[in-house]
Write a protein that holds these residues in place. Structure first.
Motif, PDB file in Angstrom:
ATOM      1  N   HIS A   1     -24.735   6.714  16.051  1.00 20.86           N
ATOM      2  CA  HIS A   1     -23.683   6.416  15.204  1.00 20.86           C
ATOM      3  C   HIS A   1     -24.418   6.076  13.755  1.00 20.86           C
ATOM      4  N   ASN A   2     -25.443   6.907  13.282  1.00 15.03           N
ATOM      5  CA  ASN A   2     -26.078   6.831  12.100  1.00 15.03           C
ATOM      6  C   ASN A   2     -25.528   7.555  10.950  1.00 15.03           C
ATOM      7  N   SER A   3     -24.730   8.549  11.140  1.00 17.70           N
ATOM      8  CA  SER A   3     -24.226   9.650  10.336  1.00 17.70           C
ATOM      9  C   SER A   3     -22.737   9.265   9.921  1.00 17.70           C
ATOM     10  N   PHE A   4     -22.338   9.792   8.673  1.00 16.47           N
ATOM     11  CA  PHE A   4     -21.120   9.638   8.341  1.00 16.47           C
ATOM     12  C   PHE A   4     -20.650  10.848   7.430  1.00 16.47           C
ATOM     13  N   GLY A   5     -19.405  11.323   7.723  1.00 19.91           N
ATOM     14  CA  GLY A   5     -18.782  12.579   6.691  1.00 19.91           C
ATOM     15  C   GLY A   5     -18.877  13.607   7.938  1.00 19.91           C
ATOM     16  N   HIS A   6     -18.189  14.732   7.391  1.00 25.28           N
ATOM     17  CA  HIS A   6     -17.791  15.896   8.128  1.00 25.28           C
ATOM     18  C   HIS A   6     -18.553  17.121   7.293  1.00 25.28           C
ATOM     19  N   LEU A   7     -18.044  17.736   6.334  1.00 19.70           N
ATOM     20  CA  LEU A   7     -18.627  18.566   5.517  1.00 19.70           C
ATOM     21  C   LEU A   7     -19.750  18.106   4.518  1.00 19.70           C
ATOM     22  N   PHE A   8     -19.572  17.149   4.144  1.00 19.98           N
ATOM     23  CA  PHE A   8     -20.588  16.190   3.283  1.00 19.98           C
ATOM     24  C   PHE A   8     -21.097  14.974   4.224  1.00 19.98           C
TER      25      PHE A   8
ATOM     26  N   THR B   1     -27.983   0.056   3.374  1.00 20.21           N
ATOM     27  CA  THR B   1     -26.925   0.516   2.093  1.00 20.21           C
ATOM     28  C   THR B   1     -27.704   1.000   0.940  1.00 20.21           C
ATOM     29  N   ALA B   2     -28.797   0.702   0.697  1.00 18.72           N
ATOM     30  CA  ALA B   2     -29.483   1.781  -0.299  1.00 18.72           C
ATOM     31  C   ALA B   2     -29.427   3.138  -0.141  1.00 18.72           C
ATOM     32  N   MET B   3     -29.509   3.669   0.981  1.00 18.66           N
ATOM     33  CA  MET B   3     -29.379   4.868   1.292  1.00 18.66           C
ATOM     34  C   MET B   3     -28.143   5.410   1.333  1.00 18.66           C
ATOM     35  N   ARG B   4     -26.942   4.602   1.390  1.00 13.65           N
ATOM     36  CA  ARG B   4     -25.735   5.028   0.992  1.00 13.65           C
ATOM     37  C   ARG B   4     -25.735   5.433  -0.279  1.00 13.65           C
ATOM     38  N   VAL B   5     -26.085   4.550  -1.343  1.00 15.94           N
ATOM     39  CA  VAL B   5     -26.113   4.506  -2.732  1.00 15.94           C
ATOM     40  C   VAL B   5     -26.862   5.842  -3.195  1.00 15.94           C
ATOM     41  N   ALA B   6     -28.060   6.263  -2.576  1.00 16.09           N
ATOM     42  CA  ALA B   6     -28.774   7.368  -2.888  1.00 16.09           C
ATOM     43  C   ALA B   6     -27.865   8.475  -2.548  1.00 16.09           C
ATOM     44  N   ALA B   7     -27.269   8.431  -1.315  1.00 14.33           N
ATOM     45  CA  ALA B   7     -26.555   9.802  -0.887  1.00 14.33           C
ATOM     46  C   ALA B   7     -25.401   9.749  -1.915  1.00 14.33           C
ATOM     47  N   GLY B   8     -24.795   8.873  -2.231  1.00 13.00           N
ATOM     48  CA  GLY B   8     -23.585   8.611  -3.016  1.00 13.00           C
ATOM     49  C   GLY B   8     -23.688   9.219  -4.427  1.00 13.00           C
TER      50      GLY B   8
ATOM     51  N   ASP C   1      -6.945   7.965   2.961  1.00 11.55           N
ATOM     52  CA  ASP C   1      -6.803   6.288   3.058  1.00 11.55           C
ATOM     53  C   ASP C   1      -7.597   5.758   4.378  1.00 11.55           C
ATOM     54  N   ALA C   2      -7.468   6.296   5.272  1.00 10.53           N
ATOM     55  CA  ALA C   2      -8.015   6.054   6.422  1.00 10.53           C
ATOM     56  C   ALA C   2      -9.442   6.148   6.472  1.00 10.53           C
ATOM     57  N   ASP C   3      -9.845   7.243   5.934  1.00 12.75           N
ATOM     58  CA  ASP C   3     -11.401   7.631   5.811  1.00 12.75           C
ATOM     59  C   ASP C   3     -12.072   6.585   4.732  1.00 12.75           C
ATOM     60  N   LEU C   4     -11.208   6.073   3.818  1.00 15.57           N
ATOM     61  CA  LEU C   4     -11.898   5.359   2.695  1.00 15.57           C
ATOM     62  C   LEU C   4     -11.965   3.834   3.269  1.00 15.57           C
ATOM     63  N   ALA C   5     -10.998   3.533   4.360  1.00 15.67           N
ATOM     64  CA  ALA C   5     -10.899   2.289   5.022  1.00 15.67           C
ATOM     65  C   ALA C   5     -11.889   2.263   5.920  1.00 15.67           C
ATOM     66  N   SER C   6     -12.223   3.402   6.685  1.00 17.67           N
ATOM     67  CA  SER C   6     -13.358   3.312   7.453  1.00 17.67           C
ATOM     68  C   SER C   6     -14.918   3.211   6.912  1.00 17.67           C
ATOM     69  N   ALA C   7     -14.794   3.904   5.672  1.00 14.40           N
ATOM     70  CA  ALA C   7     -16.030   3.929   4.841  1.00 14.40           C
ATOM     71  C   ALA C   7     -16.229   2.728   4.209  1.00 14.40           C
TER      72      ALA C   7
ATOM     73  N   ASP D   1     -16.728  14.623   0.513  1.00 16.27           N
ATOM     74  CA  ASP D   1     -16.295  15.166   1.772  1.00 16.27           C
ATOM     75  C   ASP D   1     -15.013  16.020   2.100  1.00 16.27           C
ATOM     76  N   HIS D   2     -14.179  15.231   1.385  1.00 12.07           N
ATOM     77  CA  HIS D   2     -12.576  15.791   1.550  1.00 12.07           C
ATOM     78  C   HIS D   2     -12.565  17.062   0.609  1.00 12.07           C
ATOM     79  N   TYR D   3     -13.207  16.772  -0.593  1.00 11.26           N
ATOM     80  CA  TYR D   3     -13.214  18.191  -1.506  1.00 11.26           C
ATOM     81  C   TYR D   3     -13.848  19.221  -1.030  1.00 11.26           C
ATOM     82  N   LEU D   4     -14.823  19.054   0.064  1.00 13.42           N
ATOM     83  CA  LEU D   4     -15.226  20.287   0.522  1.00 13.42           C
ATOM     84  C   LEU D   4     -14.278  20.899   1.709  1.00 13.42           C
ATOM     85  N   ARG D   5     -14.018  19.667   2.355  1.00  8.99           N
ATOM     86  CA  ARG D   5     -12.932  19.971   3.385  1.00  8.99           C
ATOM     87  C   ARG D   5     -11.767  20.963   3.204  1.00  8.99           C
ATOM     88  N   HIS D   6     -11.208  20.432   1.750  1.00 11.07           N
ATOM     89  CA  HIS D   6      -9.971  21.019   1.208  1.00 11.07           C
ATOM     90  C   HIS D   6     -10.399  22.459   0.881  1.00 11.07           C
ATOM     91  N   ARG D   7     -11.559  22.638   0.352  1.00  9.57           N
ATOM     92  CA  ARG D   7     -11.844  23.996  -0.243  1.00  9.57           C
ATOM     93  C   ARG D   7     -12.111  24.848   0.840  1.00  9.57           C
TER      94      ARG D   7
END
Ligand SMILES: Cc1cc2nc3c(=O)[nH]c(=O)nc-3n(C[C@H](O)[C@H](O)[C@H](O)COP(=O)(O)O)c2cc1C
Length: 373
Positions: free
Chosen positions: A3-10, A137-144, A232-238, A352-358
């Protein structure tokens, strides 16, 4: 430890510990041809970096990021762009002081993850909290920083809106103010109050909690999905996945329970080209798990730092009772440096949701239906 990964397409995967050689991440699924430089990623990292004021941990980490892979120069523009392959990012740890943690080697800090990591894995890297440290969390900021560029025209900003019992006056909200004080506070008057307040907390070797608000503007309508893919569920989880976060709200959140239906429903009128204009945003830009096109607003509550100087009752891993003071360098209010982390997680979820929608809908649904624009 999975469980060191987050997101689906991104999707990004982080690695590294507080006092290990380095921390890093792999960002997978980022579309090609997005211009990105180390300097852009660094700009975001510098906002989260420790040791920048007396109000954050004095650990001195340059947090200098290196892009290892996934970018190349686009001959047409001369710009460095993503290639569509996995993007590797790394930051070396330079200011580890493992000896600070000798005293807690066998003892569990109350309020920290020491006991639960030990009871689950039977081994714990006690140096700075190991993998449970917010160094990750530094790496989250970099990915962000990369995610921010995936959704065209999107602007994600965050602010500290409450420190301990002291809330900002929302009438004073000024985004420019956020960069002028060490708290990411949008209200200059509140920032002055917090400076004295947090100084007292810091000198007493104590800590305090905070509330952070993240606002994403320029989010297209239609992002998100029903049922198990709700935005909103994904945001809450994030947000909940950020260290020390104990509560998340979308829009009016818990306050919505005090409103009547008339007060809460965001009324609509016809705007440009018949597109709805909302007269309020109690929903925080999300209805039915799908973005409305209004700003997406999320708040989260961060608990006080558990590593404090006052003695607290605890036990060792061998069952002996002990009274523990945590020395070392800690943030008196971890909520401050959580602001850029919250921004990053918001950007990652939306990318992630932008790419999933596309991927699923693309141009198939074109609103307004049957109206020539
Ligand atoms: C930006 C940031 C910095 C943090 N710094 C510290 C710290 O200096 N000392 C500490 O004890 N906890 C710190 N924390 C919180 C711990 O990482 C967190 O409480 C711990 O991992 C236990 O997880 P939990 O609080 O989510 O249950 C920080 C959190 C964030 C978001």
């Amino acid at each position: 430890m999975s469980h060191n990964s987050f997101g689906h397409l991104f999707r990004f995967t982080t690695f590294g510990e507080s006092h290990g050689v380095a921390i890093g991440c792999v960002v997978d699924g980022c579309p090609p041809l997005i211009p990105i430089t180390e300097a852009e990623i660094q700009r975001d990292l510098d906002r989260r970096r420790p040791g920048q004021s007396k109000y954050t941990t004095q650990r001195q980490e340059a947090d200098q990021v290196k892009i290892l892979s996934g970018v190349f120069t686009d001959e047409r523009t001369g710009l460095q762009v993503t290639t569509g392959t996995s993007i590797g990012l790394i930051i070396e740890n330079t200011d580890q002081r493992s000896k600070d943690y000798g005293e807690i080697k066998d003892s569990y800090r109350p309020g920290h993850a020491d006991y639960t990591y030990d009871v689950k894995y039977g081994i714990r890297d006690y140096r700075g909290g190991g993998r449970s440290s917010a160094r990750e969390t530094a790496m989250r900021v970099a990915a962000g920083a990369i995610a921010r560029k995936v959704v065209p025209g999107m602007l994600v900003r965050g602010a500290l809106v409450q420190m301990g019992p002291h809330r900002i006056n929302r009438a004073n909200w000024d985004w420019a103010e956020v960069d002028r004080n060490p708290f990411f506070c949008p209200d200059a008057e509140a920032a002055a109050v917090w400076a004295d307040y947090l100084d007292g907390i810091r000198k007493a070797g104590s800590s305090i909690g905070a509330v952070i608000e993240i606002v994403a503007e320029g989010v297209p309508p239609g992002l998100g999905a029903p049922i198990y893919g709700k935005l909103d569920a994904d945001l809450a989880s994030a947000m909940m996945s950020i260290n020390a976060v104990k509560g998340v709200e979308i829009g009016d959140g818990f306050e919505a329970a005090t409103l009547s239906g008339e007060q809460n429903a965001d009324e609509m009128r016809s705007g440009n080209n018949g597109a709805p204009t909302f007269l309020s945003n109690h929903a925080g830009g999300i209805l039915g798990g799908i973005s409305t096109g209004q700003p997406v607003i999320c708040r989260f509550a961060v608990k006080p730092t558990s590593s404090i100087l006052s003695e607290r009752a605890s036990v060792t891993r061998y069952g002996a009772e002990t009274d523990l003071r945590t020395k070392g360098r800690h943030d008196p209010c971890v909520g401050i440096r959580a602001v850029p982390v919250g921004e990053a997680m918001m950007a990652i979820v939306l990318a992630d949701h932008y790419l999933r929608h596309r991927g699923q809908v693309g141009e198939a649904a074109k609103w307004p239906f049957g109206v020539s624009t």
